[in-house]
Scaffold this motif. Structure first.
Motif, mmCIF file in Angstrom:
data_model
loop_
_atom_site.group_PDB
_atom_site.id
_atom_site.type_symbol
_atom_site.label_atom_id
_atom_site.label_comp_id
_atom_site.label_asym_id
_atom_site.label_seq_id
_atom_site.Cartn_x
_atom_site.Cartn_y
_atom_site.Cartn_z
ATOM 1 N N ALA A 160 0.660 0.352 -5.017
ATOM 2 C CA ALA A 160 2.195 0.175 -4.984
ATOM 3 C C ALA A 160 2.445 0.072 -3.538
ATOM 4 O O ALA A 160 2.646 1.175 -2.852
ATOM 5 C CB ALA A 160 2.732 1.026 -5.842
ATOM 6 N N MET A 161 3.184 -1.049 -3.292
ATOM 7 C CA MET A 161 3.477 -1.239 -1.860
ATOM 8 C C MET A 161 5.129 -1.056 -1.972
ATOM 9 O O MET A 161 5.475 -1.528 -2.696
ATOM 10 C CB MET A 161 2.950 -2.432 -1.184
ATOM 11 N N GLU A 162 5.684 -1.177 -0.620
ATOM 12 C CA GLU A 162 7.110 -0.714 -0.502
ATOM 13 C C GLU A 162 7.828 -2.544 -0.907
ATOM 14 O O GLU A 162 8.658 -2.546 -1.443
ATOM 15 C CB GLU A 162 7.546 -0.291 0.610
ATOM 16 N N GLY A 163 7.156 -3.377 0.011
ATOM 17 C CA GLY A 163 7.824 -4.878 0.069
ATOM 18 C C GLY A 163 9.120 -4.642 0.801
ATOM 19 O O GLY A 163 9.413 -3.759 1.543
ATOM 20 N N PRO A 164 9.923 -5.954 0.735
ATOM 21 C CA PRO A 164 9.665 -7.146 -0.481
ATOM 22 C C PRO A 164 8.669 -7.997 0.356
ATOM 23 O O PRO A 164 8.183 -8.939 -0.531
ATOM 24 C CB PRO A 164 11.089 -7.605 -0.298
ATOM 25 N N GLN A 165 8.142 -8.038 1.496
ATOM 26 C CA GLN A 165 7.182 -8.725 2.096
ATOM 27 C C GLN A 165 6.012 -8.552 1.587
ATOM 28 O O GLN A 165 5.583 -7.266 0.884
ATOM 29 C CB GLN A 165 6.793 -8.608 3.616
ATOM 30 N N PHE A 166 5.058 -9.690 1.303
ATOM 31 C CA PHE A 166 3.860 -9.474 0.981
ATOM 32 C C PHE A 166 2.674 -8.849 1.953
ATOM 33 O O PHE A 166 3.117 -8.570 2.950
ATOM 34 C CB PHE A 166 3.178 -10.833 0.422
ATOM 35 N N SER A 167 1.376 -8.501 1.536
ATOM 36 C CA SER A 167 0.737 -7.928 2.456
ATOM 37 C C SER A 167 0.310 -8.802 3.767
ATOM 38 O O SER A 167 0.029 -10.281 3.573
ATOM 39 C CB SER A 167 -0.742 -7.281 1.672
ATOM 40 N N THR A 168 -0.125 -8.121 4.683
ATOM 41 C CA THR A 168 -0.811 -8.761 5.903
ATOM 42 C C THR A 168 -2.182 -8.961 5.389
ATOM 43 O O THR A 168 -2.648 -8.438 4.389
ATOM 44 C CB THR A 168 -0.705 -8.015 7.042
ATOM 45 N N LEU A 169 -2.875 -9.874 6.125
ATOM 46 C CA LEU A 169 -4.324 -10.208 5.618
ATOM 47 C C LEU A 169 -5.156 -8.674 5.995
ATOM 48 O O LEU A 169 -6.007 -8.698 5.028
ATOM 49 C CB LEU A 169 -4.967 -11.205 6.461
ATOM 50 N N ALA A 170 -4.746 -7.862 6.900
ATOM 51 C CA ALA A 170 -5.705 -6.914 7.394
ATOM 52 C C ALA A 170 -5.313 -5.807 6.300
ATOM 53 O O ALA A 170 -6.331 -5.116 5.820
ATOM 54 C CB ALA A 170 -5.195 -6.080 8.651
ATOM 55 N N GLU A 171 -4.176 -5.571 5.784
ATOM 56 C CA GLU A 171 -3.796 -4.764 4.484
ATOM 57 C C GLU A 171 -4.451 -5.109 3.376
ATOM 58 O O GLU A 171 -4.870 -4.105 2.594
ATOM 59 C CB GLU A 171 -2.111 -4.469 4.190
ATOM 60 N N SER A 172 -4.403 -6.170 3.041
ATOM 61 C CA SER A 172 -5.262 -6.943 1.824
ATOM 62 C C SER A 172 -6.515 -6.605 1.767
ATOM 63 O O SER A 172 -7.114 -5.906 0.874
ATOM 64 C CB SER A 172 -4.816 -8.399 1.698
ATOM 65 N N CYS A 181 -8.861 -0.975 -4.668
ATOM 66 C CA CYS A 181 -7.854 -1.201 -5.553
ATOM 67 C C CYS A 181 -8.255 -2.374 -6.459
ATOM 68 O O CYS A 181 -8.866 -3.334 -5.897
ATOM 69 C CB CYS A 181 -6.356 -1.338 -4.766
ATOM 70 N N ASP A 182 -7.550 -2.685 -7.324
ATOM 71 C CA ASP A 182 -7.829 -3.965 -8.256
ATOM 72 C C ASP A 182 -6.578 -4.836 -8.146
ATOM 73 O O ASP A 182 -6.683 -6.144 -8.329
ATOM 74 C CB ASP A 182 -8.199 -3.460 -9.494
ATOM 75 N N VAL A 183 -5.426 -4.301 -8.194
ATOM 76 C CA VAL A 183 -4.170 -5.230 -8.313
ATOM 77 C C VAL A 183 -3.147 -4.639 -7.472
ATOM 78 O O VAL A 183 -3.267 -3.438 -6.848
ATOM 79 C CB VAL A 183 -3.690 -5.322 -9.482
ATOM 80 N N ILE A 184 -2.297 -5.415 -6.794
ATOM 81 C CA ILE A 184 -1.039 -5.004 -6.041
ATOM 82 C C ILE A 184 0.155 -5.378 -6.407
ATOM 83 O O ILE A 184 0.303 -6.518 -6.901
ATOM 84 C CB ILE A 184 -1.301 -5.446 -4.592
ATOM 85 N N GLY A 185 1.257 -4.480 -6.298
ATOM 86 C CA GLY A 185 2.655 -4.773 -6.954
ATOM 87 C C GLY A 185 3.489 -3.886 -6.157
ATOM 88 O O GLY A 185 3.014 -3.267 -5.088
ATOM 89 N N TRP A 214 -6.384 -11.775 0.612
ATOM 90 C CA TRP A 214 -7.731 -11.743 1.117
ATOM 91 C C TRP A 214 -8.573 -12.748 0.731
ATOM 92 O O TRP A 214 -9.595 -13.089 1.313
ATOM 93 C CB TRP A 214 -8.444 -10.327 0.359
ATOM 94 N N HIS A 215 -8.090 -13.524 -0.389
ATOM 95 C CA HIS A 215 -9.106 -14.718 -1.176
ATOM 96 C C HIS A 215 -9.310 -15.610 0.046
ATOM 97 O O HIS A 215 -8.373 -16.313 0.604
ATOM 98 C CB HIS A 215 -8.352 -15.119 -2.344
#
Length: 290
Positions: A160-172, A181-185, A214-215
């Motif tokens: 669970a991330m704060e948002g509203p921005q999506f993750s950086t590549l490093a975070e992902s 982790c399996d999913v992120i929301g 990450w993909h």
């Protein structure tokens, strides 16, 4: 024991449910503020239902501004016994593809700008969230999803991330490779914690919209692609929800996992030391132990 009442909290793209008998949007007053929206109530297959759009109709609340405490309190006041949380998520696993559903069973909470408890100064309580979701409800969601022809994965850790921005590549990459982790929301915390404090059974259904950043073949998250997948997922979610009443039935017995008794030994503040104002606000959430 009160009969079953299923509360569905709909995430991005899911703003109503269909087929409710006696459907009515009702306004619920909460001492914790206004909920995200009015709540759609009715019956489905002889089971009482309540639907709350987490972001409000028209999607007016960001993940940070969702009134989580008011939402859970309002559902409890209506008589909800079982909460099904449906939310859009990114995937960290190749095999958990866009369009798939994941029955989440663990969380890592990285949110930081939200009120996370009904309790506080003047009335202290500590509930366990070692196992933050209800396996019985998870079973029902899994079976309903399978019956609806949805590809569903049982078990997964939700970042669970704060948002509203999506993750950086490093975070992902860190969430996927280091933290496992399996999913992120952005919305299941503190929702799951508050449901436990309110002694509500809670299940989390993650509707995968993308592979996060990450993909190697998908690159950064594209909102237009997410929305296209999200609309298809919303139809699947309605199909899944329509099958839940037959699996949960109108009659309800105490939860085998103790979700509905989470406050049994959680309250630490002596009765004579409790803040009367906070006690009054907890009339629905903690009414059983008050």
């Amino acid at each position: 024991m009160t009969g079953t009442m299923i509360g569905v909290i709909g995430g991005s793209g899911l703003y109503d449910i269909e087929g409710l008998e006696g459907a009515e949007w009702v306004t619920v007053d909460s001492p914790w503020g206004a909920p995200s929206d009015a709540i759609l109530t009715g019956t489905l297959g002889d089971v009482r239902m309540a639907f709350l759009p987490r972001h409000g109709r028209g999607h007016v609340h960001s993940p940070t501004t969702v009134p989580y405490r008011a939402n859970i309190d309002a559902l409890k006041r209506l008589g909800v016994t079982d909460v099904i949380s449906v939310s859009a998520c990114g995937s960290f696993r190749e095999e958990m593809a866009p369009g798939d559903f994941v029955i989440v069973d663990q969380f890592i909470d990285r949110t930081f700008a939200r009120e996370k408890s009904f309790f506080g100064t003047g009335f202290v309580a500590h509930v366990s969230v070692a196992h933050p979701t209800c396996p019985r409800l998870g079973d029902a969601c899994e079976n309903a999803a399978k019956d609806a022809g949805i590809t569903v994965h049982r078990g997964g850790t939700y970042l669970a991330m704060e948002g509203p921005q999506f993750s950086t590549l490093a975070e992902s990459k860190m969430y996927r490779n280091v933290w496992g982790c399996d999913v992120i929301g952005m919305t299941n915390m503190p929702e799951a914690k508050l449901a436990r404090e309110a002694e509500l059974c809670y299940a989390s259904v993650a509707m995968i919209t993308d592979y996060d950043s990450w993909h190697p073949d998908h690159g950064e998250v594209d909102v237009t692609q997410i929305i296209a997948t999200l609309m298809g997922n919303a139809d699947k979610a309605r199909n899944m929800v329509s099958r839940l009443p037959a699996l949960l039935t109108p009659d309800r017995t105490p939860c085998h996992h103790g979700c509905d008794r989470a406050l049994e030994f959680a309250v630490l503040t002596a009765p004579e030391a409790r803040d009367p104002g906070l006690v009054a606000k907890l009339d629905a959430v903690a009414g059983r132990v008050l």
